[in-house]
Enzyme design. Structure first.
Site, PDB file in Angstrom:
ATOM      1  N   ASP A   1       0.854  -1.196   0.000  1.00  0.00           N
ATOM      2  CA  ASP A   1       0.000   0.000   0.000  1.00  0.00           C
ATOM      3  C   ASP A   1       0.889   1.244   0.000  1.00  0.00           C
ATOM      4  O   ASP A   1       2.097   1.163   0.158  1.00  0.00           O
ATOM      5  CB  ASP A   1      -0.946  -0.024   1.225  1.00  0.00           C
ATOM      6  CG  ASP A   1      -0.220   0.070   2.566  1.00  0.00           C
ATOM      7  OD1 ASP A   1      -0.457  -0.794   3.433  1.00  0.00           O
ATOM      8  OD2 ASP A   1       0.575   1.010   2.745  1.00  0.00           O
TER       9      ASP A   1
ATOM     10  N   HIS B   1       8.378  -5.605  -1.239  1.00  0.00           N
ATOM     11  CA  HIS B   1       7.463  -6.522  -1.924  1.00  0.00           C
ATOM     12  C   HIS B   1       6.683  -5.820  -3.030  1.00  0.00           C
ATOM     13  O   HIS B   1       5.651  -6.320  -3.472  1.00  0.00           O
ATOM     14  CB  HIS B   1       6.480  -7.143  -0.918  1.00  0.00           C
ATOM     15  CG  HIS B   1       7.141  -8.132   0.000  1.00  0.00           C
ATOM     16  ND1 HIS B   1       6.575  -8.549   1.168  1.00  0.00           N
ATOM     17  CD2 HIS B   1       8.347  -8.762  -0.077  1.00  0.00           C
ATOM     18  CE1 HIS B   1       7.392  -9.418   1.762  1.00  0.00           C
ATOM     19  NE2 HIS B   1       8.475  -9.553   1.041  1.00  0.00           N
TER      20      HIS B   1
ATOM     21  N   GLU C   1       0.440  -8.754  18.649  1.00  0.00           N
ATOM     22  CA  GLU C   1       0.809  -9.919  19.474  1.00  0.00           C
ATOM     23  C   GLU C   1       2.177 -10.413  19.021  1.00  0.00           C
ATOM     24  O   GLU C   1       2.665 -10.029  17.964  1.00  0.00           O
ATOM     25  CB  GLU C   1      -0.250 -11.030  19.318  1.00  0.00           C
ATOM     26  CG  GLU C   1      -0.425 -11.459  17.882  1.00  0.00           C
ATOM     27  CD  GLU C   1      -1.834 -12.026  17.612  1.00  0.00           C
ATOM     28  OE1 GLU C   1      -2.699 -11.967  18.487  1.00  0.00           O
ATOM     29  OE2 GLU C   1      -2.036 -12.506  16.488  1.00  0.00           O
TER      30      GLU C   1
END
Ligand code: BV8
Length: 254
Positions: A119, A134, A229
């Site tokens: 993005d 990427h 996390e």
């Protein structure tokens, strides 16, 4: 020049000579993944309900998948491009752009933001020293003539390349599985000299990006994980702060 004793991104006090702290530099490398854009409404890949739980990456994010069914792959990236056009940066993107400005203005050392994301939210937030390893969803290229161009509208087999005037050769300028990521020389060179490595919103499952923390450790860097996390290589980080990026990143970067 801000007082070195303030809390915040790792600052090392230099030797004191003549009663003055000598300025030391801290070379900073930041790696971001899909988690930094999650609160901007763009999907992550491996969370519950993530993109790869709905779509098969081997069919939609490999050269073989594109060769087998280019229309399905075009539809997949056209949908993600439309999502991106409706998305805006969140406080995490802005905090990283502000950190880069402070790093540059206070001459704290080198700064490189490597993103796995395709993005353009880091750009929208003002990041400049940015490397898309990427690729980029708003860029496409022609496999016939190599023409690389920016666009926001849909790709299709019928779309004519403005470089060679032929249709049928266009693909998204993104790195698929099995393809060589972009900018690796520059990334490994920055990691070899980095004093501070920060990974933001990445699961640490895709290589070679997931191996960057190890490169930073070998260079003697302090390593920080900022994510919702713990990721797969969380144990390699000296410092970890877990929570939504829009809170955790501004708090850490302050
Ligand atoms: C390579 C672009 C050779 C496209 C992507 C078999 C065959 C071929 C290759 C391989 C193979 N086995 C292994 C490999 C290597 C392969 C690989 O690593 N596979 C994995 C699956 C095992 N890698 C490659 O193929 C790479 N190329 O190896 O070339 C080479 C290379 C170097 C040197 C020599 C040879 C190319 C990989 C690139 C693939 N393209 N994207 C597209 O976007 O469609 S990868 C894809 O996963 C994404 O783009 C993303 O970049 C990447 C990593 O995902 P994350 O960003 O981490 O996202 P994820 O959903 O996993 O995690 C989100 C995280 O955010 C979680 O931790 C979550 O907790 C957190 N989070 C969620 N919400 C929040 C949050 N954090 C903060 N706040 C929140 N609100």
């Amino acid at each position: 020049f801000r007082d070195l004793r303030e809390p915040g991104p790792c600052r090392r006090l230099g030797p004191v000579q003549g009663g003055r702290v000598q300025r030391v530099t801290t070379n900073l490398v930041i790696l971001t993944g899909a988690g930094v854009s999650a609160e901007s409404g763009l999907g992550t890949f491996r969370d519950t309900g993530g993109i790869w739980s709905k779509f098969d990456p081997m069919k939609l994010a490999t050269p073989e998948g594109f060769a087998a069914d280019p229309e399905a792959v075009h539809a997949f990236y056209n949908a993600r491009r439309d999502n991106l056009l409706a998305a805006t940066p969140n406080p995490a993107h802005h905090a990283l752009a502000e950190l880069e400005r402070a790093w540059r203005e206070e001459r704290r050392g080198d700064f490189l933001l490597v993103t796995q994301n395709i993005d353009n939210l880091h750009e929208q937030a003002g990041s400049e020293a940015l490397l898309h390893m990427h690729g980029e969803l708003l860029k496409s290229r022609c496999e016939r003539c190599g023409h690389l161009f920016e666009h926001t509208d849909a790709l299709s087999l019928e779309r004519v390349c403005e470089g060679c005037g032929k249709a049928g050769g266009l693909r998204p300028h993104v790195v698929w599985f099995g393809e060589m990521p972009l900018g690796l020389d520059r990334i490994y060179e920055a990691l070899a000299r980095c004093d501070l490595f920060v990974a933001v919103g990445t699961s640490g499952t895709v290589y070679p990006a997931a191996g960057f923390v190890q490169e930073a450790l070998s260079a003697g860097a302090h390593t920080v994980e900022l994510s919702l996390e713990p990721g797969e290589v969380s144990a390699l980080f000296a410092e970890r702060h877990h929570g939504p990026a829009s809170r955790v990143v501004p708090e850490w970067a302050r």
